[in-house]
Structures are given as C-alpha cells and as structure tokens.
Motif scaffolding. Structure first.
Motif, PDB file in Angstrom:
ATOM      1  N   VAL A 102      30.536 -23.248   9.154  1.00 41.82           N
ATOM      2  CA  VAL A 102      31.772 -22.789   9.783  1.00 41.82           C
ATOM      3  C   VAL A 102      31.777 -23.162  11.266  1.00 41.82           C
ATOM      4  O   VAL A 102      32.788 -23.655  11.792  1.00 41.82           O
ATOM      5  CB  VAL A 102      31.958 -21.263   9.577  1.00 41.82           C
ATOM      6  CG1 VAL A 102      33.114 -20.732  10.398  1.00 41.82           C
ATOM      7  CG2 VAL A 102      32.164 -20.953   8.097  1.00 41.82           C
ATOM      8  N   LEU A 103      30.647 -22.964  11.947  1.00 39.85           N
ATOM      9  CA  LEU A 103      30.558 -23.326  13.363  1.00 39.85           C
ATOM     10  C   LEU A 103      30.820 -24.819  13.569  1.00 39.85           C
ATOM     11  O   LEU A 103      31.615 -25.206  14.437  1.00 39.85           O
ATOM     12  CB  LEU A 103      29.183 -22.951  13.924  1.00 39.85           C
ATOM     13  CG  LEU A 103      28.956 -23.268  15.409  1.00 39.85           C
ATOM     14  CD1 LEU A 103      29.922 -22.485  16.292  1.00 39.85           C
ATOM     15  CD2 LEU A 103      27.512 -22.974  15.790  1.00 39.85           C
ATOM     16  N   ALA A 104      30.187 -25.648  12.757  1.00 45.45           N
ATOM     17  CA  ALA A 104      30.369 -27.100  12.874  1.00 45.45           C
ATOM     18  C   ALA A 104      31.832 -27.490  12.669  1.00 45.45           C
ATOM     19  O   ALA A 104      32.369 -28.335  13.401  1.00 45.45           O
ATOM     20  CB  ALA A 104      29.479 -27.829  11.871  1.00 45.45           C
ATOM     21  N   LEU A 105      32.489 -26.882  11.693  1.00 45.78           N
ATOM     22  CA  LEU A 105      33.885 -27.236  11.411  1.00 45.78           C
ATOM     23  C   LEU A 105      34.829 -26.797  12.525  1.00 45.78           C
ATOM     24  O   LEU A 105      35.765 -27.523  12.868  1.00 45.78           O
ATOM     25  CB  LEU A 105      34.311 -26.663  10.063  1.00 45.78           C
ATOM     26  CG  LEU A 105      33.615 -27.308   8.864  1.00 45.78           C
ATOM     27  CD1 LEU A 105      34.002 -26.600   7.575  1.00 45.78           C
ATOM     28  CD2 LEU A 105      33.898 -28.796   8.784  1.00 45.78           C
ATOM     29  N   ASN A 158      20.127 -25.502   9.163  1.00 49.62           N
ATOM     30  CA  ASN A 158      21.248 -25.669  10.089  1.00 49.62           C
ATOM     31  C   ASN A 158      21.724 -27.127  10.105  1.00 49.62           C
ATOM     32  O   ASN A 158      22.923 -27.402  10.091  1.00 49.62           O
ATOM     33  CB  ASN A 158      20.852 -25.237  11.499  1.00 49.62           C
ATOM     34  CG  ASN A 158      20.439 -23.791  11.575  1.00 49.62           C
ATOM     35  OD1 ASN A 158      20.717 -22.993  10.689  1.00 49.62           O
ATOM     36  ND2 ASN A 158      19.755 -23.435  12.644  1.00 49.62           N
ATOM     37  N   VAL A 159      20.768 -28.054  10.135  1.00 49.08           N
ATOM     38  CA  VAL A 159      21.103 -29.489  10.123  1.00 49.08           C
ATOM     39  C   VAL A 159      21.814 -29.849   8.823  1.00 49.08           C
ATOM     40  O   VAL A 159      22.833 -30.546   8.825  1.00 49.08           O
ATOM     41  CB  VAL A 159      19.837 -30.353  10.311  1.00 49.08           C
ATOM     42  CG1 VAL A 159      20.133 -31.822  10.067  1.00 49.08           C
ATOM     43  CG2 VAL A 159      19.248 -30.152  11.696  1.00 49.08           C
ATOM     44  N   LEU A 160      21.270 -29.363   7.699  1.00 53.54           N
ATOM     45  CA  LEU A 160      21.886 -29.662   6.399  1.00 53.54           C
ATOM     46  C   LEU A 160      23.280 -29.058   6.297  1.00 53.54           C
ATOM     47  O   LEU A 160      24.204 -29.695   5.779  1.00 53.54           O
ATOM     48  CB  LEU A 160      20.995 -29.158   5.262  1.00 53.54           C
ATOM     49  CG  LEU A 160      19.669 -29.885   5.094  1.00 53.54           C
ATOM     50  CD1 LEU A 160      18.804 -29.200   4.035  1.00 53.54           C
ATOM     51  CD2 LEU A 160      19.887 -31.348   4.735  1.00 53.54           C
ATOM     52  N   ALA A 161      23.455 -27.839   6.797  1.00 57.86           N
ATOM     53  CA  ALA A 161      24.770 -27.188   6.746  1.00 57.86           C
ATOM     54  C   ALA A 161      25.795 -27.977   7.557  1.00 57.86           C
ATOM     55  O   ALA A 161      26.899 -28.252   7.068  1.00 57.86           O
ATOM     56  CB  ALA A 161      24.665 -25.755   7.273  1.00 57.86           C
ATOM     57  N   ALA A 162      25.432 -28.353   8.777  1.00 58.51           N
ATOM     58  CA  ALA A 162      26.353 -29.123   9.623  1.00 58.51           C
ATOM     59  C   ALA A 162      26.641 -30.481   8.997  1.00 58.51           C
ATOM     60  O   ALA A 162      27.788 -30.942   8.992  1.00 58.51           O
ATOM     61  CB  ALA A 162      25.772 -29.282  11.027  1.00 58.51           C
TER      62      ALA A 162
END
Length: 183
Positions: A102-105, A158-162
């Motif tokens: 969500v943060l990345a988006l 975190n890297v995979l999520a982003a």
C-alpha cells in the motif's frame, strides 16, 4: 512555488504519510496490540477484514477504468498469486506485505501525478527505492528497541511487497494500453 502539483498529489502524499505513520506506530504498539487481541482466530479475522478492504479498493479502482478481458485475466492471475503467497506466510510477514504494498502504491501514484509527462517506470523506480529505504529504516529502528528484533528477512518481505505491487501496477498499465488500443 507550490509544493504539490495538484490537490490529488497532495492527497496521495497525505495517504502515504498516514500509512508510514501506521507502520512507525506499530513499532511501539504492535506487540501489545497483538497480545491484547488474544487468540489467533481474532487476529486472523481482523487480517481477513483488512484484506477485504484492500479487495474492495482494488475492485473500485478496477471498475473506474472499465477493464477489458485481458486486464481482468491479469487481475485474476495477480490475485491468485497474491493469495497463494499469503497462505504460506505468518501474520507478521502478511502485515509487512500489506503495509509496504500500500505504501509503495501511494508513493507511486503521488509521483505519477507530479510527473505526468515522464514515463511511468521512472515514478515506479523511485517509489520502489523510497519504499525499500523506508523498510530498511523501519528495521534499523527496531534494532534499538526493546521487544523488537532487526530481521533481514523482513527487509526481503518489504522488497518483495513493493516489487509485486509496483510490478503488477506497471504490468496492468501496459496491458490496458496495449489491448485497449488494439480493440
């Protein structure tokens, strides 16, 4: 000179800041909250509720653009992969995936709004870097806190999520552009 290029950009940065605030606050009240919630069933139910809200958000956004058949197929594929990943993860890892996706988006959308003339991949690359930097900072802060642990595996999540969120967003934009132009 205005800080933001539009009201929408300002709103998107505010949303990103709120997500970041939630992540930072969880450093201090995350463990007590989990203990307060008690049984795993309650925690799983709340997590399922959060997933439902994300699903509703995806549905609303998807309907706004009137997706074509290829785009719907891609959405289903991405959701299937995402669900399979969630099944394999524990609660802590799942929360990392949700938070940092969500943060990345939000960061991506804010940058995209600011840089309308630039290619989408530039906004995605910067959003990816900022999100990963925030994730690393999150873990470094945990190193100095009692009852928290620095875990390089969390940085990987975190890297995979982003990567998954932003890669999926770019792929969906490409499919929308590629197949809506040909119909």
């Amino acid at each position: 000179m205005a800080i933001f290029s539009s009201t929408r950009e300002r709103s998107l940065w505010i949303y990103a800041a709120l997500v970041l605030l939630g992540i930072l606050l969880s450093l201090f009240w995350g463990n007590p909250l989990v203990q307060w919630l008690g049984p795993q069933d309650v925690q799983a139910g709340l997590f399922g509720g959060a997933l439902l809200l994300v699903g509703i958000l995806i549905l609303v956004q998807g309907l706004r653009f009137r997706p074509g058949g290829y785009e719907i197929a891609l959405w289903i594929g991405l959701l299937a992969v995402g669900m399979l990943v969630f099944v394999r993860l524990g609660l802590a890892e799942r929360s990392h995936v949700l938070e940092y996706s969500v943060l990345a988006l939000f960061i991506y959308r804010a940058l995209e709004e600011r840089w309308k003339a630039k290619p989408k991949w530039q906004a995605a690359l910067l959003a990816w870097g900022l999100t990963i930097g925030i994730g690393c900072l999150d873990e470094l802060i945990q190193k100095g806190l009692p009852n928290r642990v620095f875990d390089p595996e969390d940085i990987l999540f975190n890297v995979l999520a982003a990567s998954f969120a932003l890669g999926g967003m770019l792929l969906l934009a490409w499919v929308r552009k590629r197949f809506s132009a040909s119909s």
